[in-house]
Write an enzyme that holds these catalytic residues in place. Structure first.
Site, PDB file in Angstrom:
ATOM      1  N   CYS A 195     -12.118   6.592 -14.365  1.00 34.77           N
ATOM      2  CA  CYS A 195     -12.268   5.403 -15.316  1.00 34.77           C
ATOM      3  C   CYS A 195     -11.083   4.534 -15.040  1.00 34.77           C
ATOM      4  CB  CYS A 195     -11.940   6.162 -16.635  1.00 34.77           C
ATOM      5  SG  CYS A 195     -13.441   7.237 -17.083  1.00 34.77           S
TER       6      CYS A 195
HETATM    7  N1  LIG Z   1     -15.195  11.359 -17.523  1.00 37.62           N
HETATM    8  C1  LIG Z   1     -14.700  10.582 -18.525  1.00 37.62           C
HETATM    9  O1  LIG Z   1     -13.420  11.207 -18.688  1.00 37.62           O
HETATM   10  C2  LIG Z   1     -15.526   9.571 -18.898  1.00 37.62           C
HETATM   11  C3  LIG Z   1     -14.700   9.244 -20.068  1.00 37.62           C
HETATM   12  C4  LIG Z   1     -15.151   8.008 -20.646  1.00 37.62           C
HETATM   13  C5  LIG Z   1     -16.262   7.182 -20.146  1.00 37.62           C
HETATM   14  N2  LIG Z   1     -16.723   7.502 -18.854  1.00 37.62           N
HETATM   15  C6  LIG Z   1     -17.867   6.959 -18.353  1.00 37.62           C
HETATM   16  O2  LIG Z   1     -19.093   7.603 -18.506  1.00 37.62           O
HETATM   17  C7  LIG Z   1     -20.154   7.468 -17.424  1.00 37.62           C
HETATM   18  C8  LIG Z   1     -20.398   8.967 -16.866  1.00 37.62           C
HETATM   19  O3  LIG Z   1     -19.242   9.412 -16.495  1.00 37.62           O
HETATM   20  P1  LIG Z   1     -19.252  10.944 -16.149  1.00 37.62           P
HETATM   21  O4  LIG Z   1     -17.578  11.150 -16.040  1.00 37.62           O
HETATM   22  O5  LIG Z   1     -19.822  11.722 -17.101  1.00 37.62           O
HETATM   23  O6  LIG Z   1     -20.008  10.786 -14.633  1.00 37.62           O
HETATM   24  P2  LIG Z   1     -20.454  12.336 -14.027  1.00 37.62           P
HETATM   25  O7  LIG Z   1     -20.686  12.010 -12.850  1.00 37.62           O
HETATM   26  O8  LIG Z   1     -19.797  13.442 -14.582  1.00 37.62           O
HETATM   27  O9  LIG Z   1     -21.857  12.640 -14.583  1.00 37.62           O
HETATM   28  C9  LIG Z   1     -22.873  11.640 -14.187  1.00 37.62           C
HETATM   29  C10 LIG Z   1     -24.207  12.365 -14.111  1.00 37.62           C
HETATM   30  O10 LIG Z   1     -25.363  11.455 -14.115  1.00 37.62           O
HETATM   31  C11 LIG Z   1     -26.300  11.996 -13.135  1.00 37.62           C
HETATM   32  N3  LIG Z   1     -27.105  10.804 -12.695  1.00 37.62           N
HETATM   33  C12 LIG Z   1     -26.653   9.904 -11.885  1.00 37.62           C
HETATM   34  N4  LIG Z   1     -27.564   9.045 -11.812  1.00 37.62           N
HETATM   35  C13 LIG Z   1     -28.584   9.346 -12.640  1.00 37.62           C
HETATM   36  C14 LIG Z   1     -29.904   8.863 -12.883  1.00 37.62           C
HETATM   37  N5  LIG Z   1     -30.559   7.643 -12.418  1.00 37.62           N
HETATM   38  N6  LIG Z   1     -30.659   9.339 -13.940  1.00 37.62           N
HETATM   39  C15 LIG Z   1     -30.106  10.792 -14.553  1.00 37.62           C
HETATM   40  N7  LIG Z   1     -28.934  11.160 -14.305  1.00 37.62           N
HETATM   41  C16 LIG Z   1     -28.262  10.457 -13.067  1.00 37.62           C
HETATM   42  C17 LIG Z   1     -25.476  12.623 -12.189  1.00 37.62           C
HETATM   43  O11 LIG Z   1     -26.236  13.723 -11.390  1.00 37.62           O
HETATM   44  C18 LIG Z   1     -24.557  13.481 -13.159  1.00 37.62           C
HETATM   45  O12 LIG Z   1     -24.662  14.677 -13.520  1.00 37.62           O
HETATM   46  C19 LIG Z   1     -19.326   6.441 -16.602  1.00 37.62           C
HETATM   47  O13 LIG Z   1     -19.648   5.152 -17.030  1.00 37.62           O
HETATM   48  C20 LIG Z   1     -17.868   6.787 -16.799  1.00 37.62           C
HETATM   49  O14 LIG Z   1     -17.068   5.486 -16.701  1.00 37.62           O
HETATM   50  C21 LIG Z   1     -16.315   9.021 -18.201  1.00 37.62           C
END
Ligand SMILES: NC(=O)c1ccc[n+]([C@@H]2O[C@H](COP(=O)([O-])OP(=O)(O)OC[C@H]3O[C@@H](n4cnc5c(N)ncnc54)[C@H](O)[C@@H]3O)[C@@H](O)[C@H]2O)c1
Length: 428
Positions: free
Chosen positions: A260
């Site tokens: 992030c």
């Molecule tokens: N990790 C954090 O602490 C956090 C906190 C706030 C916001 N975010 C935001 O949340 C979003 C997701 O982050 P995350 O950490 O959960 O990511 P992540 O990589 O842990 O998870 C994303 C998931 O999406 C799946 N994916 C990818 N493309 C896809 C598609 N086209 N269709 C379906 N599934 C798909 C992946 O296989 C994976 O399981 C990002 O925008 C991030 O910036 C993350």
């Protein structure tokens, strides 16, 4: 109520489980068949989520995972939690959102809510996502289906960070969209914070992350300025923290990490150009924070030099590969930059991280894939000429580190409570 969560990662999975706990039937959708299989078998791939929690949700019929997007037809709401990285030119890559939009659009039913959670620039929901959803479904947002943005707020490894208790900002494409989104999120989340538009909600998330990036850069810069004056930044922050108002403690480190803080601010930088606006604080913070690993490597060279050693040929142990303490998430970790810079200078580099036994294959750090954490025992660790504490996991025994390694470069003040020899610890 039945909803779908698309993207079952660090954000989507805990959110889905919270909805399931609240009596909502959840269909988890992901493109990764391994994750889907693991969840359906009640296994967890995220350290902070107990497998028992998943198994219970699956057994109780409240949670199931699938790779089949056509099953979107079954649900009343689709919540999208897919990645939003930067491309190699450090520009926003919203292709995962667009791809998801294209995959769900043909199956979108009237009255369904589509809510985006991925961090992104203002306009993504009501311009980019809306366009693909409307084109692929033949339906109109605000008339035929509901559209909203609600950013995820998460602090991995923080016990106070519980999905149901964190106030949730929600912006709708229309007032009716907002109302609908509140009805859905209200089933699982205690406090909702409605705002006037998707763009305000998108901008709120960016403000929160830019605030962190800028303040971390500030203490990283002050660390260098104060060190030149013989003042320890850690003592200063400790004292400043006693102010009961108007101050919030941020801590210096070896550089930014995680999915992030190093990334999200640049989503705004990119979008701001469209409006002829500059984001100077963001750029400056980025510059200072990305210079930190080199500073740490230079301090390591000084520390080795004081022991009549060169970086070239020295064995250096990186302690902590994850980007923050007590988590297993090593994405964007500055430890990778440290390892790369040290190796470039001829050092033999290894790492120890109790949460990352082996480096997973990733696009960004393909060259390190398969490398294993060293084992934590005296014969192994005492072979190193220097150790760099990049992440201060609580599970590491820092007294043993002091007993075993002659030269320690500490970027996290982890050695403060430990008995060390004079000249052994170098703060960086
Ligand atoms: N990790 C954090 O602490 C956090 C906190 C706030 C916001 N975010 C935001 O949340 C979003 C997701 O982050 P995350 O950490 O959960 O990511 P992540 O990589 O842990 O998870 C994303 C998931 O999406 C799946 N994916 C990818 N493309 C896809 C598609 N086209 N269709 C379906 N599934 C798909 C992946 O296989 C994976 O399981 C990002 O925008 C991030 O910036 C993350």
């Amino acid at each position: 109520m039945k909803i779908a969560i698309v993207g079952l990662g660090y954000v989507g999975l805990p959110l889905g489980l919270q909805f399931a706990r609240s009596g909502v039937e959840v269909l988890g959708v992901d493109i990764d068949p391994a994750k889907v299989a693991a969840l359906n078998e009640g296994r967890s791939y995220i350290k902070s989520i107990e497998p028992g929690v998943i198994a219970a949700a699956v057994r109780g019929g409240g949670f199931a995972a699938t790779t089949e997007f056509e099953r979107i037809r079954e649900v009343e709401a689709v919540i999208i939690c897919v990645p939003t990285p930067l491309n190699k030119n450090r520009e926003p890559d919203i292709s995962y959102i667009i791809d998801t939009g294209e995959k769900i659009a043909p199956h979108l039913q009237r009255e369904t809510l589509v809510a985006l959670e991925s961090t992104t620039y203002p306009g993504t929901t009501d311009e980019d996502l809306r366009a693909v959803l409307e084109e692929g479904s033949g339906l109109k947002a605000g008339t035929d289906f509901h559209l909203a943005f609600s950013p995820e707020r998460e602090d991995p490894a923080n016990d106070l960070s519980k999905v149901e208790l964190i106030p949730k900002v929600i912006g709708g494409y229309t007032p009716a969209c907002l109302e609908h989104a509140q009805a859905v999120y209200g089933k699982a989340i205690k406090t909702l914070v409605p705002v006037s538009s998707c763009r305000v909600a998108e901008a709120t998330k960016l403000l929160e992350n830019i605030f962190r990036s800028v303040n971390i850069a500030l203490v990283n810069e002050l660390k260098l300025v104060y060190a030149a004056m013989g003042i320890d930044i850690w003592d200063v922050i400790q004292a400043a923290k006693t102010k009961p108002f108007g101050f919030m403690a941020f801590y210096p480190g070896p550089g930014l990490g995680g999915h992030c803080i190093p990334i999200d601010p640049f989503y705004l930088t990119w979008k701001a150009r469209e409006y002829s606006q500059n984001t100077r604080f963001i750029e400056l913070a980025g510059e200072i924070n990305t210079a930190m690993p080199l500073h740490v490597v230079n301090r390591t060279a000084e520390a080795l030099n004081a022991r009549r050693k060169a970086v070239n040929g020295s064995r250096v142990l990186i302690v902590g590969l994850a980007y923050k303490p007590n988590v297993d998430d090593e994405r964007e970790s500055p430890s990778y930059v440290l390892m790369h810079l040290l190796q470039e200078r001829g050092a033999e580099v290894a790492y120890y991280d109790p949460f990352v036994p082996v480096i997973r294959p990733t696009r960004e750090h393909a060259e390190w894939a398969g490398i294993r954490s060293v084992t934590w025992d005296r014969p192994t660790v005492e072979k190193f000429d220097a150790a760099i504490i990049a992440t201060n996991h609580q599970a590491v025994n820092y007294q043993e580190l002091a007993d075993w390694v002659p030269c320690i470069v500490d970027t996290r003040n982890a050695m403060a409570p430990v008995n060390t020899k004079a000249g052994q610890v170098w703060k960086a």
